[in-house]
Scaffold this motif. Sequence first.
Motif, PDB file in Angstrom:
ATOM      1  N   ALA A 103      -2.135   1.190 -55.206  1.00 37.00           N
ATOM      2  CA  ALA A 103      -1.270   0.202 -54.564  1.00 37.00           C
ATOM      3  C   ALA A 103      -1.088   0.306 -52.966  1.00 37.00           C
ATOM      4  O   ALA A 103      -0.665  -0.420 -52.839  1.00 37.00           O
ATOM      5  N   PHE A 104      -1.055   2.173 -53.018  1.00 35.11           N
ATOM      6  CA  PHE A 104      -0.359   2.301 -51.034  1.00 35.11           C
ATOM      7  C   PHE A 104      -1.336   1.797 -50.049  1.00 35.11           C
ATOM      8  O   PHE A 104      -1.245   1.516 -49.603  1.00 35.11           O
ATOM      9  N   ASP A 105      -2.387   2.023 -50.536  1.00 32.65           N
ATOM     10  CA  ASP A 105      -3.946   2.024 -49.642  1.00 32.65           C
ATOM     11  C   ASP A 105      -3.971  -0.167 -49.185  1.00 32.65           C
ATOM     12  O   ASP A 105      -4.507   0.462 -48.494  1.00 32.65           O
ATOM     13  N   TYR A 106      -4.097   0.435 -51.033  1.00 29.88           N
ATOM     14  CA  TYR A 106      -4.130  -1.512 -50.493  1.00 29.88           C
ATOM     15  C   TYR A 106      -3.107  -1.855 -49.756  1.00 29.88           C
ATOM     16  O   TYR A 106      -3.545  -2.978 -48.773  1.00 29.88           O
ATOM     17  N   TYR A 107      -1.875  -2.140 -49.794  1.00 28.71           N
ATOM     18  CA  TYR A 107      -0.843  -2.049 -49.220  1.00 28.71           C
ATOM     19  C   TYR A 107      -0.784  -2.134 -47.337  1.00 28.71           C
ATOM     20  O   TYR A 107      -0.477  -2.656 -46.445  1.00 28.71           O
ATOM     21  N   SER A 108      -1.418  -0.644 -46.719  1.00 28.70           N
ATOM     22  CA  SER A 108      -1.637  -0.116 -45.829  1.00 28.70           C
ATOM     23  C   SER A 108      -2.507  -0.752 -45.290  1.00 28.70           C
ATOM     24  O   SER A 108      -2.416  -0.999 -43.545  1.00 28.70           O
TER      25      SER A 108
END
Length: 378
Positions: A171-176
């Motif tokens: 989730a974090f990598d996708y957002y970033s």
Amino acid sequence: MDKAGALKKPRINAIEYMRGISMLGVIGIHVGSQYIVNAAANIHLVAVFEIFTRFSVPIFFFISAFGLFYNLDINKSLNYKNFMKKRARTVIVPYVAWSLLYVVFYVWRYHAFSLLNPLQLLSMLFFGTACYQLYFMVILIWFYLLMPLWKYMVKHSSCINLTVLLVLQIAFDYYSSFVMNPYGIANPVLRDLLVYRLNYWVMHYIFIFVLGGYLAVHYDDFKIFMKHYRLSIAAFFFVSLLGLLAYYYYCLFIENYTVLEAINTAHQLSPAGVFYTIGASIFLFSEFYNCKLPRLLEKAFSLLGRHSYFAYLCHPVFIALLAAVMVKLNMVMTAYNSIAFYLGTVVLSVIAAAVCRYFSQKYWPILNELTIGVYAKR
């Protein structure tokens, strides 16, 4: 036996071999960046250079964590001062040395005298922008600085905790990678902190680092797992590879992305890329653990692993020099030329590593100390 009188753990050849393969992959990515300048670049060869190799950087964090925790007693308190003192010698000193070497190289090669500005130098050191491969060392330094946190996480990890961490990581990598857009921020300092986030935010690679530490602490169980589930591990790797390749071709043929846009989308921080990183890390470890390599191949992997650190750090010099030779000779970066370019970069980088190590061991120990953090025994 070590200084404390405890038996030293046996060497794991798989870790050294994986370092060598990761170095080969990183060079492939950077040679691929030279190749895609050709408007007629073969998209399948681009996939080999830029997609197949996408495990290369994150697997370095997996290897680093495994090495740290394999030699660490998880139940003892961490001597943080001694820990950081050792990491400063092996990583921070070489990082600063190589950064300054690249500044000197660019000033000499391209007359980029603006790089000598003290504020510019500090910015490059903080973000790892003195050369395009050095950001890895900045992230690694941040991982070391936060070692007490990782020790706590690894010690209290379980399959459930790791699964939750994986979901959060994706989730974090996708957002970033696909949602955050810092370019509209007016404040230049804040904008740079966010624009260069991939260069120093450890959050992009927490899962693979913690996974490496967890498997090192539970290495006996991991060996049983690799022995009993070798085929399943291989199947997961190939499915994850096909998934990342499918994403790349989807970007090209369905979304009509350019080749550059496609490789900047189907990268290691995309959901498919995260699973591919996990699959490649476990698969390579499993194969090197289970498979008895021929002597010649064993020597080759050992050679690559031994010199991977220096080769990783120096290869942009040979990419720049070989590119200059091609321009001088009016050579186009065709498919065949790009393969020769890749092999030339690898060979020259490994030779440079071997020569410098030999010269340092024989005559000038400070060279190894500054470039790869290896110190002569006294």
